[in-house]
Design an enzyme around this catalytic site. Structure first.
Site, PDB file in Angstrom:
ATOM      1  N   SER A   1      -9.593  -0.821   7.294  1.00 55.59           N
ATOM      2  CA  SER A   1      -9.088  -0.707   5.916  1.00 55.59           C
ATOM      3  C   SER A   1      -8.375  -1.916   5.345  1.00 55.59           C
ATOM      4  O   SER A   1      -8.072  -1.939   4.153  1.00 55.59           O
ATOM      5  CB  SER A   1      -8.166   0.495   5.800  1.00 55.59           C
ATOM      6  OG  SER A   1      -8.942   1.659   5.712  1.00 55.59           O
TER       7      SER A   1
ATOM      8  N   SER B   1      -9.667   1.568   3.124  1.00 53.37           N
ATOM      9  CA  SER B   1      -8.858   2.335   2.199  1.00 53.37           C
ATOM     10  C   SER B   1      -7.829   1.524   1.427  1.00 53.37           C
ATOM     11  O   SER B   1      -7.277   2.017   0.447  1.00 53.37           O
ATOM     12  CB  SER B   1      -8.138   3.441   2.972  1.00 53.37           C
ATOM     13  OG  SER B   1      -7.239   2.880   3.908  1.00 53.37           O
TER      14      SER B   1
ATOM     15  N   LYS C   1       0.852  -1.200   0.000  1.00 54.84           N
ATOM     16  CA  LYS C   1       0.000   0.000   0.000  1.00 54.84           C
ATOM     17  C   LYS C   1       0.887   1.250   0.000  1.00 54.84           C
ATOM     18  O   LYS C   1       1.910   1.290   0.691  1.00 54.84           O
ATOM     19  CB  LYS C   1      -0.874  -0.031   1.255  1.00 54.84           C
ATOM     20  CG  LYS C   1      -1.933   1.063   1.321  1.00 54.84           C
ATOM     21  CD  LYS C   1      -2.806   0.850   2.565  1.00 54.84           C
ATOM     22  CE  LYS C   1      -3.924   1.858   2.693  1.00 54.84           C
ATOM     23  NZ  LYS C   1      -4.753   1.637   3.901  1.00 54.84           N
TER      24      LYS C   1
HETATM   25  N1  GLN Z   1     -13.114   3.576   6.685  1.00 52.15           N
HETATM   26  C1  GLN Z   1     -12.422   4.041   7.844  1.00 52.15           C
HETATM   27  C2  GLN Z   1     -12.167   5.513   7.739  1.00 52.15           C
HETATM   28  O1  GLN Z   1     -12.654   6.091   6.853  1.00 52.15           O
HETATM   29  C3  GLN Z   1     -11.195   3.244   8.071  1.00 52.15           C
HETATM   30  C4  GLN Z   1     -10.008   3.725   7.354  1.00 52.15           C
HETATM   31  C5  GLN Z   1      -8.770   2.941   7.677  1.00 52.15           C
HETATM   32  O2  GLN Z   1      -8.826   1.933   8.370  1.00 52.15           O
HETATM   33  N2  GLN Z   1      -7.640   3.442   7.215  1.00 52.15           N
HETATM   34  O3  GLN Z   1     -11.516   6.110   8.535  1.00 52.15           O
END
Ligand code: GLN
Length: 470
Positions: free
Chosen positions: A177, A153, A78
């Site tokens: 994420s 994400s 990532k």
């Molecule tokens: N969907 C969550 C957010 O918007 C989690 C994001 C993540 O785990 N990086 O913060």
């Protein structure tokens, strides 16, 4: 599913001389050529370097049975995790031109184990999102259904593995994420206990929550990557000082294992087909189920976003146009800050910085930030009580399957609510894994989420592996 072998299969085949790393890289190149322009899973690809490294691996020796060894195994990373000398964009304009000065500890460990890094994957800007649509590099599509999001994400990491652009990938999980994109793409996503895996070289989003985790085709592969990258690190003082316990992936479920069904997660679920898909393997295998109630789970999205955004307002203060990446030169220092940040960050990141700063400001900090902290402690206590009754807790990974591109981009609240089942374990620092249910819902995968007590990462992987066999 993606036409590529798993890490375990490939390591065995390479060792036996039944496969060559160059052939696997060639296969991946072909898949990238076919799918990448539509899916947009990668921000940067390093295919020539990967081919050169594969040749080198084939010319050397494959250390027989010495696991965990990743010699010749192609992995995607990532793009909020630093690889020395390569850009680390976090899918944000503000990091234009930034090159990572060092390897993240997880990357250092992958490289030391012989892995080939194929490329850096797309994500929501600074990992803030649940659909991979807030990326400054354009949205990622779900290879299983190109009209849908891959989740987020770490959507690029999941999509790359799903279409055969890598054998496995690393993502990061702040509030879901790794697990949610894995669920949306029919893969395994593992978030370890907070403190198991070093965050040195992972770009900070919300430091009290951020963890690196693998996205893989099988639980066994997640366990292999985990055993390579986990463990204490002097460069990250939040890492737990002991090495993780050895794992024994026998596929057996120890007698008397009890699974706690998280009541609120199921009663609140609108799509009953997801509930059925998630429950079925446990019923089929005759695993003992007990109901556990954690009413506080219902408030997790509010608390998670308050805490995460507060940390964002502090962590992202460093992008001032002076120290990293993009600078919009203006006459005064203040204008340089304002213009660099104003042009460098996208809307979702700005929204979070603003809300987080507000929540921390004098007069509001008790009502918001401190209340969320008290909630967090109370939630951990409810988990402890639940683990008195059960060894592992069960819920769906997400309340829906992969949703349509654009469906939630204008409705931040709807987007945040995608985190309702993944945020709780993150807040409580617990290890948590998503594995695909056998039954699909309208042809789309649903994720089975299993949570274990803190530091029981190895036991969780062993159990999830057994459930996967069912
Ligand atoms: N969907 C969550 C957010 O918007 C989690 C994001 C993540 O785990 N990086 O913060």
């Amino acid at each position: 599913m993606n036409g590529l072998p798993t890490i375990a299969e490939l390591a065995f085949a390479l060792d036996q001389g039944d496969a060559k790393a160059v052939e696997v890289i060639a296969e991946i190149r072909k898949n990238i050529e076919t799918h990448e322009s539509d899916v947009n899973a990668y921000v940067n690809l390093y295919q020539n370097e990967a081919t050169a490294q594969a040749k080198e691996a084939d010319a050397g020796e494959y250390p027989a049975g010495k696991t965990p060894d990743l010699t010749g195994i192609p992995i995607a990373i990532k793009d909020n995790i630093c690889v020395r000398g390569w850009p680390c964009t976090c899918a944000s304009r503000i990091l234009n031109g930034f090159l990572s000065p060092y390897d993240a500890t997880v990357v250092k460990r992958l490289k030391a184990a012989g892995a080939i890094i194929v490329g850096k994957t797309n994500l929501d800007e600074f990992a803030m999102g649940a659909s991979s649509e807030t990326s400054a590099c354009g949205p990622v599509k779900n290879p299983l259904d190109m009209e849908r999001v891959p989740g987020g994400s770490s959507g690029g990491s999941a999509a790359a593995v799903a279409y055969g652009g890598a054998v496995a990938a690393l993502g990061s999980d702040t509030g879901g994420s790794v697990r949610q994109p894995a669920a949306f793409c029919g893969l395994v996503g593992f978030r370890p206990s907070y403190g198991r895996i070093s965050r040195y070289g992972l770009v900070a989003f919300a430091s009290s929550l951020d963890q690196v985790g693998p996205i893989t085709q099988t639980v066994e592969d997640a366990a292999i990557l985990y055993s390579v990258i986990a463990g204490p690190d002097p460069d990250d003082s939040t890492t737990y000082p002991q090495e993780p316990e050895e794992m024994d992936l026998t596929g057996q479920i120890p007698r008397g294992t009890k699974v706690g069904v998280m009541k609120e997660c199921f009663t609140d679920l609108q799509d009953r087909r997801i509930a059925d898909a998630v429950m079925r393997p446990f019923a089929d295998a005759g695993i003992e189920l007990v109901e556990v109630s954690l009413p506080l789970v219902r408030l997790s999205v509010a608390a998670y976003h308050l805490l995460a955004m507060s940390e964002v307002s502090s962590n992202l203060a460093r992008y001032d146009g002076i120290r990293y990446g993009r600078r919009v030169e203006k006459l005064g220092l203040k204008d340089t800050y304002f213009t660099s940040r104003g042009q460098g960050f996208g809307d979702e990141v700005k929204r979070r910085i603003l809300i987080g700063t507000f929540g921390l400001s004098e007069g509001y900090i008790d009502a918001y930030y401190n209340t969320a902290l008290r909630y967090r402690a109370a939630l951990a206590t409810q988990y402890e009580a639940a683990f008195e009754k059960a060894d592992f807790l069960l819920s769906p990974t997400a309340p829906t399957t992969a949703f349509k591109l654009g469906e939630r981009t204008n409705d931040p609240l709807a987007m945040y609510l995608s985190d309702v089942f993944t945020a709780p374990a993150a807040l409580a620092a617990l290890p948590c894994i998503s594995i695909p249910a056998k039954d699909t819902v309208d042809g789309l995968p649903a994720g089975i989420q299993l949570t274990a007590p803190r530091w029981k990462d190895s036991q969780l992987l062993e159990f999830a592996h057994a459930v996967e066999q069912i």
